[in-house]
Design an enzyme around this catalytic site. Structure first.
Site, PDB file in Angstrom:
ATOM      1  N   HIS A 146       0.859  -1.193   0.000  1.00 46.82           N
ATOM      2  CA  HIS A 146       0.000   0.000   0.000  1.00 46.82           C
ATOM      3  C   HIS A 146       0.892   1.239   0.000  1.00 46.82           C
ATOM      4  O   HIS A 146       2.009   1.199   0.543  1.00 46.82           O
ATOM      5  CB  HIS A 146      -0.902  -0.008   1.239  1.00 46.82           C
ATOM      6  N   GLU A 166      -3.668   3.008  -7.067  1.00 45.94           N
ATOM      7  CA  GLU A 166      -4.140   4.160  -6.296  1.00 45.94           C
ATOM      8  C   GLU A 166      -3.136   5.308  -6.420  1.00 45.94           C
ATOM      9  O   GLU A 166      -2.027   5.188  -5.891  1.00 45.94           O
ATOM     10  CB  GLU A 166      -4.246   3.805  -4.809  1.00 45.94           C
TER      11      GLU A 166
HETATM   12  O1  G3P Z   1      -6.506   1.464   0.498  1.00 48.13           O
HETATM   13  C1  G3P Z   1      -7.510   2.334   0.106  1.00 48.13           C
HETATM   14  C2  G3P Z   1      -7.117   3.724   0.225  1.00 48.13           C
HETATM   15  O2  G3P Z   1      -5.778   4.035   0.118  1.00 48.13           O
HETATM   16  C3  G3P Z   1      -8.015   4.712  -0.391  1.00 48.13           C
HETATM   17  O3  G3P Z   1      -8.266   5.588   0.643  1.00 48.13           O
HETATM   18  O4  G3P Z   1      -9.603   7.125   1.916  1.00 48.13           O
HETATM   19  O5  G3P Z   1      -9.010   7.654  -0.443  1.00 48.13           O
HETATM   20  O6  G3P Z   1     -10.661   5.838   0.046  1.00 48.13           O
HETATM   21  P1  G3P Z   1      -9.459   6.621   0.531  1.00 48.13           P
END
Ligand code: G3P
Length: 222
Positions: free
Chosen positions: A91, A139
């Site tokens: 992550h 992400e």
């Molecule tokens: O692992 C999921 C995360 O990094 C996304 O976070 O709070 O932007 O949905 P968020």
């Protein structure tokens, strides 16, 4: 379709009774909408969550890339493999070197467990596909926790990730995450080619996690 929730360590939301409420909610949504759900609680809460969910997979948020032995403070697969169905790896908030990712992915595979490897960009996502994880989640780090969704702010990045990863021959699910806050964000991610979403703050900190999860699930099956 996959709805994965990373509880992170949002205190008090991600612990104790609040977390169990979230776990029950995601399990309910999984059954109601026939979608695959994953919850990743803090390590300290894994057992309690595993004991109450019926269909939701329980993942660790991270595993240390070490073998059993003299490693103070480490969390190793061997110690929690009876509790978890898999683990998030690499992550953005817990990055690892490529060789470390490979070690943990192969240990999980050998133990019959799943691996969800995160990557910050389409190219990195394609690179980690070579390690044959169960699934990949892209992400953009700068959007994490902002409420500004990857699918709306960077649609081209989602399309490029799906193209690049599938182009390697990787056949597993490709998820996207960061800033996903509404059903519309989820719908857009799916429309752009993602097989699901990895979410955190919008669900974990919701007044009623069930309502938010239902909104996300509805957008997936519509
Ligand atoms: O692992 C999921 C995360 O990094 C996304 O976070 O709070 O932007 O949905 P968020």
């Amino acid at each position: 379709m996959i709805l994965a929730v990373n509880a992170k360590v949002y205190y008090p939301y991600s612990f104790g009774a609040r977390l169990l409420r979230l776990a029950r909610a995601i399990d309910k949504v999984a059954k109601e909408y026939s979608i695959t759900t994953i919850i990743a609680p803090p390590h300290t809460e894994l057992k309690e969550v595993k004991d109450i969910v019926e269909v939701t997979k329980v993942y660790a948020q991270h595993l240390d890339p070490v073998e059993p032995g003299a490693h103070t403070g480490s969390v190793i697969l061997e110690g929690i493999k009876e509790i978890i169905d898999g683990s998030i790896i690499n992550h953005s908030e817990k990055r690892m070197r490529l060789d470390e990712i490979e070690l943990v992915v192969s240990k999980l595979r050998r133990a019959g467990k799943e691996s969800l490897v995160c990557a910050p960009t389409p190219n990195t996502a394609a690179a980690v596909a070579a390690l044959r994880p169960s699934m990949i989640a892209m992400e953009p780090p700068e959007l994490i926790g902002t409420g500004v969704s990857v699918s709306r702010a960077r649609p081209e990045t989602v399309v490029e990730t799906v193209r690049a990863v599938k182009g390697t021959g990787f056949a597993g699910p490709v998820l996207v995450g960061a800033g996903i806050s509404s059903g519309e964000d989820v719908r857009k991610a799916i429309e752009l080619g993602a097989d699901g979403v990895l979410v955190a703050s919008a669900v974990v900190k919701a007044d009623d996690p069930y309502v938010k999860l239902k909104e996300f699930a509805e957008a997936m099956v519509r």
